[in-house]
Design an enzyme around this catalytic site. Structure first.
Site, PDB file in Angstrom:
ATOM      1  N   ASP A  97      23.376  35.546 -29.029  1.00 14.74           N
ATOM      2  CA  ASP A  97      21.979  35.169 -28.816  1.00 14.74           C
ATOM      3  C   ASP A  97      21.185  36.456 -28.591  1.00 14.74           C
ATOM      4  O   ASP A  97      21.379  37.152 -27.595  1.00 14.74           O
ATOM      5  CB  ASP A  97      21.887  34.237 -27.599  1.00 14.74           C
ATOM      6  CG  ASP A  97      20.490  33.684 -27.381  1.00 14.74           C
ATOM      7  OD1 ASP A  97      19.518  34.292 -27.867  1.00 14.74           O
ATOM      8  OD2 ASP A  97      20.374  32.634 -26.692  1.00 14.74           O
ATOM      9  N   HIS A  98      20.276  36.758 -29.528  1.00  9.56           N
ATOM     10  CA  HIS A  98      19.557  38.030 -29.458  1.00  9.56           C
ATOM     11  C   HIS A  98      18.581  38.079 -28.286  1.00  9.56           C
ATOM     12  O   HIS A  98      18.019  39.141 -27.978  1.00  9.56           O
ATOM     13  CB  HIS A  98      18.804  38.275 -30.768  1.00  9.56           C
ATOM     14  CG  HIS A  98      18.922  39.683 -31.260  1.00  9.56           C
ATOM     15  ND1 HIS A  98      18.726  40.779 -30.447  1.00  9.56           N
ATOM     16  CD2 HIS A  98      19.219  40.192 -32.482  1.00  9.56           C
ATOM     17  CE1 HIS A  98      18.896  41.896 -31.147  1.00  9.56           C
ATOM     18  NE2 HIS A  98      19.203  41.563 -32.392  1.00  9.56           N
ATOM     19  N   ARG A  99      18.378  36.967 -27.607  1.00 11.13           N
ATOM     20  CA  ARG A  99      17.503  36.975 -26.435  1.00 11.13           C
ATOM     21  C   ARG A  99      18.191  37.602 -25.220  1.00 11.13           C
ATOM     22  O   ARG A  99      17.521  38.136 -24.326  1.00 11.13           O
ATOM     23  CB  ARG A  99      17.072  35.545 -26.081  1.00 11.13           C
ATOM     24  CG  ARG A  99      16.221  34.867 -27.135  1.00 11.13           C
ATOM     25  CD  ARG A  99      15.988  33.405 -26.787  1.00 11.13           C
ATOM     26  NE  ARG A  99      17.232  32.645 -26.753  1.00 11.13           N
ATOM     27  CZ  ARG A  99      17.311  31.341 -26.441  1.00 11.13           C
ATOM     28  NH1 ARG A  99      16.215  30.675 -26.137  1.00 11.13           N
ATOM     29  NH2 ARG A  99      18.489  30.729 -26.430  1.00 11.13           N
TER      30      ARG A  99
END
Length: 447
Positions: free
Chosen positions: A417-419
């Site tokens: 998850d790039h968050r």
């Protein structure tokens, strides 16, 4: 006089609101004991045997096999307190005592069932000349129990609330412009089920579809998305909608890891699996990169980093893909991990995983190499933040110590998850995992 008690589908926990009847374990006229499993149901989490809290004679069942029932709907009725010898055949004293139980055990909760052995089945003798029971002394006479028919569905007032099984079903109807008051619910007391709304949607869309020429007309097979498969479909769709994922991968020389495993197994004791060694590497990597053992609270706009590693692993079964969870994997050694993987895999194969064993994961290890493939870009198991994928380990040409050699090579991939992190953190995690695969002695720093 016997008392007829109604047993309703209990709350199966984990937010589950409905279940499908897979198999009845008792018939009308059978004698059941307290806590005896009476029906096998399938929820969105697992297959569950539901025990009855009453002991007595089954007088009615509600729902055929394959029917979906909401939590709180009647399952069956049981006549308790019947006099032995009047309504049932003569049996041994222990079985008779079990049949005369009139108090519930209170053990029906969260869909687990109990371990109590099933009582011997006995049936009510049919009335009439063809099946008349032996006469009993007048002092012990009692009325013969007969099955009780199900009550007719209640009529919903025109201006009252529409009974719908869940808010999701109500939203589905709203998105397709359906008036719920025009639908006839097939559930208990006219309850509108998801299948009712889906059937109405298909009926509304059918006229708009162009008619195919008779010569080439074909009917495709329709497979309902329900139970475990439906739950997986919902979770994967949500993951794709909500998680901005990215994937990085690397090839690694697993020759030394395989040699280390062979040495461990040659030393005696329980055999260590490759999956357990990879899991141990995962937990060590997550200790270094805790960003990947987290979840995103979208409402609060916060990243929640989790202290324990509850490691999920993908398992393919006849009922679809399931992800059992190894609790507190960071506190287990390779031997403990091997045993827990074996236990959960067997439960998955037989469909006996409990909801608690299928939820609460914080990171997933996906060994898709067992399917004979080298790489994959899997979908993250929502609400987790990352998944490590492992391809097959196969001999390949590899430059080893400056020379070309045949080595055992594996492709590793990390979908994240790039968050929760950027590519540098994800790359650092994956590189550490690859280093441990290529040089297992690196793990000694964290043991």
């Amino acid at each position: 006089m016997p008392q007829v008690l109604e047993f309703k589908l209990p709350d199966l926990g984990e937010g589950l609101t409905e279940a499908e009847i897979v198999r009845w374990l008792v018939s009308v006229g059978d004698v059941v004991a307290v806590d005896q499993p009476v029906v096998e149901v399938e929820t969105a989490k697992a297959m569950v045997e539901v025990p009855c809290p009453y002991g007595g004679v089954v007088t009615a069942r509600f729902g055929e096999e394959g029917t979906e029932l909401p939590v709180g709907a009647p399952l069956l009725t049981v006549a308790v307190g019947a006099a032995e010898g009047d309504a049932v055949e003569t049996a041994s004293a222990p079985a008779a005592a079990a049949a005369e139980e009139s108090e519930g055990s209170g053990n029906v909760l969260v869909g687990y069932g109990t371990g109590a052995p099933a009582a011997r089945r006995r049936r009510v003798r049919p009335a009439g000349p063809a099946g008349t029971a032996p006469s009993a002394p007048p002092s012990s006479a009692a009325p013969v129990l007969t099955p009780q028919p199900a009550a007719p569905p209640a009529v919903v007032p025109a201006d009252g609330p529409v009974p719908v099984i869940s808010p999701l079903v109500r939203r589905l109807a709203r998105e397709h412009g359906l008036n719920l008051r025009e639908l006839a619910g097939s559930g208990p007391e006219g309850l509108i089920l998801r299948s009712d709304v889906e059937a109405a949607i298909r009926a509304a869309e059918a006229p708009a579809a162009p008619a195919a020429p008779a010569a080439v007309a074909a009917i495709g097979e329709r497979v309902p998305l329900k139970g475990v498969r439906g739950a997986v479909a919902d979770k994967l769709s949500r993951s794709r909608r909500e998680i901005p994922d990215a994937t990085c991968w690397v090839d690694a020389d697993a020759t030394e890891l395989m040699a280390a495993r062979a040495a461990l197994n040659a030393a005696g004791g329980p055999k260590i699996s490759v999956l357990a060694l990879l899991a141990r590497i995962c937990t060590a990597a997550l200790a270094r990169f805790p960003e990947l053992n987290s979840t995103v609270d979208t409402a609060a706009r916060e990243i929640v980093r989790l202290p324990e590693v509850h490691l999920g692993f993908a398992a393919q079964t006849e009922r679809g893909l399931v992800v059992p969870v190894v609790r507190d994997a960071q506190a287990r050694n390779a031997e403990s991990l091997t045993a827990e993987f074996a236990r959960l895999t067997e439960l998955a194969r037989t469909g006996k995983l409990t909801p608690a064993e299928l939820t609460g994961g914080t990171f997933t290890l996906n060994n898709y190499g067992v399917f004979g493939v080298d790489g994959s870009t899997p979908i993250i198991n929502h609400p987790e933040a990352a998944m490590l994928g492992v391809g097959r380990i196969v001999p390949k040409p590899w430059v080893h110590r400056g020379e070309l050699a045949v080595r055992q090579v594996v492709q590793l991939s990390l979908t994240f998850d790039h968050r929760v992190c950027d590519g540098g953190t994800a790359g650092g995690f994956l590189r550490y995992v690859a280093d441990c695969v290529e040089q297992p002695a690196v793990l000694l720093r964290t043991l």
